[in-house]
Design an enzyme around this catalytic site. Structure first.
Site, short mmCIF file in Angstrom:
data_model
loop_
_atom_site.label_atom_id
_atom_site.label_comp_id
_atom_site.label_asym_id
_atom_site.label_seq_id
_atom_site.Cartn_x
_atom_site.Cartn_y
_atom_site.Cartn_z
N GLU A 59 -20.86 -4.97 8.50
CA GLU A 59 -21.87 -4.17 9.19
C GLU A 59 -22.97 -5.01 9.81
O GLU A 59 -23.47 -4.70 10.89
CB GLU A 59 -22.48 -3.16 8.21
CG GLU A 59 -21.54 -2.05 7.80
CD GLU A 59 -20.55 -2.46 6.74
OE1 GLU A 59 -19.54 -1.74 6.57
OE2 GLU A 59 -20.79 -3.50 6.07
N ARG B 233 -26.84 -1.79 4.64
CA ARG B 233 -26.65 -3.23 4.50
C ARG B 233 -27.22 -4.01 5.69
O ARG B 233 -27.48 -5.20 5.59
CB ARG B 233 -25.17 -3.56 4.37
CG ARG B 233 -24.56 -3.04 3.09
CD ARG B 233 -23.16 -3.56 2.88
NE ARG B 233 -22.87 -3.63 1.46
CZ ARG B 233 -21.87 -4.31 0.94
NH1 ARG B 233 -21.07 -4.98 1.73
NH2 ARG B 233 -21.67 -4.33 -0.36
N LYS C 164 0.84 -1.19 0.00
CA LYS C 164 0.00 0.00 0.00
C LYS C 164 0.88 1.25 0.00
O LYS C 164 1.86 1.33 0.74
CB LYS C 164 -0.92 0.02 1.23
CG LYS C 164 -2.01 -1.02 1.20
CD LYS C 164 -3.04 -0.81 2.29
CE LYS C 164 -4.01 0.28 1.91
NZ LYS C 164 -5.17 0.36 2.83
#
Length: 614
Positions: free
Chosen positions: A366, A394, A282
């Site tokens: 979630e 969600r 990253k």
């Protein structure tokens, strides 16, 4: 560098390049990404890490025929630049510019919109099944990274891959945050063997030969089991994926084109569902992002030369929420916080550092976050579940079944409620439409950070499920809020007059309402809506004969406008005109101010429309 992205025949250019030219192209892509994100903000670290991967995919595949579905889409900037969007990329996340995520309306190289985690495998698997059923050439590709494997949807897709994934390739972009590291030279050697053309031709020939024997099924199972045992013993990271029915290849260095390209070429020739595990760094190519990738995951404008990021606002709703949580937890040991991979974004970093045993980051999950919070509440804990509005969508079923039906007193802190820069997949403008339907579920809408503390105290005292909904930023700054005391279930007439006009403002939109009022020729009535549920019906009935205008940072369907209409439906009342985000079109990306101007939700536009109505 002499490479001009605007003048190249992309993506065809990469097909004929030498390895050295591709490496030079990677450098050019990185510099463009750093330059644009430094100016506009965006998701930097993941996209820098995936540059070589995007180049390799375009080199090996025809991504119009072999569609690639990026999970989340944080890592797709190089893909955008390689598909003729270099000019639009200069206006990344700006109105009429390039979206920050894959966007089907932008390019035929984006087969589906992205922005939420976990969906890429299932999308690619469905596309692969469609190809197989239609005898279409090519494959479907899913690029999964950024911790998306902590999302259960991804595993549901992987679990189904054996049944209908003959044309499926999953590339696990491991940015060294969750998956096991490379196990060394033996790994690379074995990968070359089992992904090589000779090995797979031999494997296929053996199967065809054995298919004539009566005991073929048993022999085939033994051969497959032997291969899996050898692979699993030498490559522990692949066991899970093999058990799910996928051929596992990897890990391979995803930032080394010399190793990555031949591996992807070999994988492209393998029959059946296959997972290629690549490791990337990253922030690669930009030292500040390499050293602190989490800080450069999603950023606003920053100084490229120094790598210095703007200091987070100490007066934002998120910061105040985090401060209140830490303060309350010092005197109440029953308070516990839950986040779904958004610790810093929701302001809970300080809480996590001070009370690590009472802080739970469940990853990009979630649904689990909501149900886990319900479990905490069932054990007598004061569970606070902090989620972004767009991701809360969600978990609606979980809120209803596990929290509301059980009357568990979970407090939902709904951050980023309202429009945001990232566009359609990230706007938090639909939450009231489903939360208002829940029986016994209170919804607080603070106008400013000063009101947040008292609302949180009230929320803890309810002993019932509830939500506190607030936008990104600092909220309202108007002097009219001084002296306003928040009372449960009560909205406030903060400006009263004999006028036949009343403006209703949802929470932080009180600043907009006051600015609108100052542009009108008369002093009007202004109501500050602190509670959307329960709604203050007494005040609504008191003002029902007046001409009503509602202002909300929410879709006009399901929010404040709908609530007021429902409240006054049983009696004669004045006309009600809404000002909110349209329910009949998708709201795109851009700065919030740009979006307000485009959709007529800035104070001047609203005032002009009210004048015309009158």
């Amino acid at each position: 560098m002499s490479i001009d992205l605007e003048k190249l025949d992309l993506p065809q250019y990469v097909k004929g390049c030498s390895l050295k030219e591709l490496e030079e192209l990677a450098d050019v892509l990185r510099q463009r990404i750093i330059s644009v994100v430094g100016k506009n903000g965006g998701h930097l670290a993941s996209s820098l890490g995936a540059v070589e991967l995007c180049i390799a995919l375009h080199r090996v595949f025809d991504l119009e025929r072999d569609p690639v579905f990026f999970d989340v889409g944080h890592q797709a900037y190089a893909h955008k630049l390689l598909t003729g969007r270099a000019g639009a990329f200069e206006r990344l996340r700006r109105i009429d510019g390039c979206s920050g995520f894959p966007n089907r309306d932008e390019s035929t190289y984006d087969p589906a919109a992205a922005g939420h985690a976990g969906a890429a495998v299932s999308l690619a698997l469905g596309r692969a099944a469609a190809k197989e059923h239609s005898n279409e050439p090519g494959v479907a590709i899913a690029v999964v990274g950024d911790g998306s494997l902590s999302c259960g949807i991804a595993f549901e897709g992987l679990n189904a891959s054996k049944a209908c994934g003959k044309k499926l390739i999953v590339i696990l972009n491991d940015n060294q945050m969750a998956i096991s590291p490379n196990v060394g030279g033996l790994s690379r050697c074995l990968n070359r063997v089992i992904s090589g053309r000779r090995y797979n031709r031999f494997r296929k020939a053996v199967k065809e030969c054995l298919s004539h024997f009566s005991g073929y099924r048993t022999i085939k199972k033994l051969i497959n089991r032997l291969e899996d045992l050898i692979k699993g013993a030498l490559l522990p990271p692949g066991i899970l994926f093999q058990e799910l029915g996928m051929r596992y290849i990897g890990p391979v260095d995803g930032n080394d084109l010399g190793r990555l390209l031949p591996m992807i070429e070999r994988v492209s020739r393998i029959d059946g569902p296959v997972l290629l595990h690549v490791t990337t760094r990253k922030g690669k190519g930009y030292a500040p992002a390499e050293s602190c990738p989490q800080d450069f995951h999603g950023v606003g404008r920053f100084d490229i030369a120094s790598g210095k990021l703007p200091a987070p606002s100490a007066t934002s709703f998120s910061a105040e929420f985090g401060r209140c949580m830490t303060s309350f937890a010092e005197s109440d040991s029953s308070i516990e916080a839950v986040s779904a991979a958004m610790t810093s974004g929701t302001g809970l970093t300080g809480f996590a550092e001070k009370f690590p045993e009472r802080f739970h980051d469940v990853g990009i999950a979630e649904e689990h976050a909501v149900i886990f919070s319900a479990g905490l509440a069932s054990g007598g804990k004061k569970a606070v579940c902090a989620l972004y509005s767009t991701f809360l969508q969600r978990a609606f079923d979980c809120i209803y079944c596990e929290v509301v039906l059980n009357k568990f007193p979970v407090v939902f802190a709904i951050d980023r409620a309202g429009a945001v820069e990232d566009g359609a997949t990230h706007h938090g403008i639909y939450d009231l439409g489903f939360l208002r339907q829940l029986p016994g579920f209170a919804i607080f809408t603070p106008a400013s950070t000063c009101e947040l503390e008292s609302m949180m105290k009230t929320a803890f005292s309810l002993n019932a499920p509830c939500a506190i909904r607030y936008p990104r930023g600092a909220g309202a700054q108007c002097q009219e809020l001084n002296g306003v005391v928040v009372q449960y279930g009560k909205n406030h007439l903060i400006q009263s007059s004999d006028s036949d006009i009343v403006i209703w403002a949802l929470g932080a939109e009180i600043d907009t309402a006051l600015a609108v009022a100052s542009m009108l020729k008369e002093r009007v009535n202004i109501v500050l809506v602190h509670f959307i549920a329960p709604f203050d019906t007494a005040l609504a009935e008191q003002l029902r004969h007046k001409r009503h205008f509602t202002i909300e940072n929410h879709c006009v369907r399901g929010g404040l406008y709908t609530t007021l209409c429902e409240t006054l439906a049983g009696a004669a009342h004045g006309e009600i005109t809404p000002f909110g985000w349209s329910a009949d079109e998708v709201i795109g990306h851009g700065t919030v101010q740009e979006l307000r101007l485009r959709h007529g939700l800035d104070a001047e536009s609203i005032a002009d429309k009210i004048k015309k109505c009158l």
